[in-house]
Design an enzyme around this catalytic site. Structure first.
Site, short mmCIF file in Angstrom:
data_model
loop_
_atom_site.label_atom_id
_atom_site.label_comp_id
_atom_site.label_asym_id
_atom_site.label_seq_id
_atom_site.Cartn_x
_atom_site.Cartn_y
_atom_site.Cartn_z
N CYS A 96 -20.56 -11.07 18.26
CA CYS A 96 -19.43 -12.00 18.36
C CYS A 96 -19.58 -13.08 19.43
CB CYS A 96 -18.14 -11.22 18.61
SG CYS A 96 -17.79 -9.97 17.35
N ASP A 293 -18.68 -15.63 12.19
CA ASP A 293 -19.61 -15.62 13.31
C ASP A 293 -20.90 -14.86 12.99
OD1 ASP A 293 -18.29 -13.17 13.30
OD2 ASP A 293 -17.58 -13.30 15.37
#
Length: 491
Positions: A96, A293
């Site tokens: 992330c 992401d």
């Protein structure tokens, strides 16, 4: 007065000279007036030229390989079918905070130096805030008088619309409400940029109440590498039990279903946002990007759930774009990276990209150019890198495993380790290959031919021509140390 005492011929000559001087002076006055008028007109016209608005929607942990876009029917219709779908979009790192840092800065992790999701790993650290954040692409847009708006998950240590945990499903609603308010209150005389980052389908997978019974019969896909052993792979992939115990399978099936449920609220948010843009007459002048992401896995190579791995299911991401000049229902196979998003957005805003210190490249020409002009803008090689993460002490719930491991759940299957540190070069143009090196005491290497083995079941490092291995090694070395232009020009 002296003119009266001059002979008639001399008077005539002097009048001619003075007349010429007068004409020249008049011409200068006229030219000056014309220049001022032209400058005024140019300034007014430049103010009248309306730059395009830009919206970036960034989800969290949404895969594309395992069916992660299946619940997004409205999004696919309103963005994908109305524009372009990229079939070869990749993250530069499957975690992330490092990935989001790459999106914001347009840089590979080895240049922005965010290693993991912790402050000690440089995730939104003081150093990041001082050295990287001031050069994030929204800062450039703000200087161009774009009205900028952010809502949702920023970096792992920072969130806007601070709603989390058990009321996870409220966040898309909060984000939508604030977004609609921003669109109502914005100044119509300046363009706007919005970045919306819902946390779905990240855990804890708490769907809106009215969606909690959907997909009741859905299970994780059983094809490809699902529940397969990690034979010939890095040691971390060889440690899970195979076949997986029923408890792991039940856990991952539940996670898979609940992930889909949370995405339905994101799909609704996209629909309402586009309706609002249409109602305020801004839809046709707005580029809308939809992406994630990184990817995710649910049972692949007997790893129950997570990301962090080098395989296609973790590094491929969805990427849909609609906007001015993009033809509908377009599919592009050109490889793009998430570090390219920032350069593409700045390109749309009219920034001189040669003045920007980023590793990515704009894919705007891919979307709006004629097909004959697209090939020259393709990147030949992609870099994916990840620094493994572990704990210095053993996991109390899995004492037999020892230290150096992380993310050991469910059933004490570990998804990460200190020496799960790797870098890969991926190529699609001339050959569909992936070459990866691990920073461990084995100097382990994995190589895959994704044309003949799309699920990466067989590591062919011992079957490949050593000359090719050397070429891929040299490319990887160059990519791992690249910055700016050198990242785009690796041969």
């Amino acid at each position: 007065n002296r003119l009266d005492s001059v002979s008639p011929d001399r008077q005539t000559d002097r009048l001619r000279v003075w007349s010429a001087v007068g004409l020249m002076a008049s011409a200068r006055v006229v030219s000056t007036c014309l220049f001022v008028a032209l400058l005024t007109c140019t300034l007014r016209c430049s103010q009248c030229v309306k730059l395009s608005n830009i919206i970036l929607i960034l989800t969290d942990d949404q895969d594309v390989e395992m069916g992660g876009m299946t619940p997004m029917k409205k999004t696919k219709a309103l963005i994908g079918d109305a524009g372009v779908t990229f079939s070869n979009a990749f993250t530069v790192t499957p975690l992330c905070c490092p990935s989001r840092s790459s999106i914001l800065t347009g840089k590979y992790p080895h240049n922005h130096l965010v290693r993991n999701n912790s402050i000690s790993g440089n995730c939104s650290s003081t150093t990041w805030q001082k050295e990287a954040e001031p050069f994030a692409f929204p800062v450039y847009l703000n200087k161009l008088r774009y009205q900028t708006f952010y809502s949702g998950k920023y970096l792992n240590q920072v969130r806007f619309c601070p709603v989390w945990s058990s009321i996870h499903y409220h966040l898309p609603i909060c984000m939508l409400n604030r977004s609609l308010h921003f669109l109502e209150e914005r100044s119509p005389s300046h363009p706007f940029f919005m970045m919306l980052c819902p946390p779905s389908p990240h855990s804890p997978w708490t769907a809106a109440p009215h969606y909690q019974q959907t997909f009741s019969d859905v299970k994780a896909p059983r094809n490809g590498s699902f529940n397969m052993p990690g034979k010939g792979k890095h040691w971390l992939l060889r440690q899970p039990a195979n076949p997986m115990p029923n408890s792991s399978v039940e856990y991952l099936d539940n996670a898979y279903r609940r992930r889909w449920q949370t995405l339905l609220s994101v799909d609704d948010m996209v629909e309402q946002l586009i309706k609002k843009l249409d109602s305020i007459k801004e839809l046709n002048n707005t580029y809308i990007f939809y992406t994630s992401d990184h990817g995710y896995h649910t049972g692949q190579f007997s790893l129950p759930i997570d990301k962090r791995q080098l395989y296609e299911f973790d590094i491929r991401i969805p990427l849909l774009v609609r906007g001015p000049g993009i033809k509908p229902k377009l599919t592009l196979q050109s490889p793009v990276l998430n570090i390219d998003l920032s350069m593409t957005i700045l390109d749309i805003a009219g920034v001189n990209l040669s003045t920007v210190n980023m590793d990515g490249q704009s894919f705007l020409p891919q979307m709006v150019s004629a097909p004959s002009l697209r090939n020259g803008t393709e990147r030949p090689f992609l870099l994916v890198e990840y620094p493994g993460e572990g704990h210095s002490s053993e996991d109390p719930s899995c004492p037999k495993l020892g230290p150096g491991l992380a993310e050991c759940f469910p059933d004490c299957v570990c998804e990460d380790a200190f020496n799960n540190t790797y870098a890969c070069v991926r190529t699609l143009k001339d050959a569909n290959l992936q070459y990866c090196e691990f920073a461990d005491n084995e100097s382990f290497v994995e190589v895959y031919n994704l044309t003949s083995d799309p699920h990466q079941l067989e590591n062919i490092v011992k079957k490949v021509d050593p000359a090719l291995l050397q070429i891929m090694n040299q490319r990887l070395i160059k990519l791992e140390s690249c910055t700016g232009d050198s990242c785009r020009n690796v041969k």
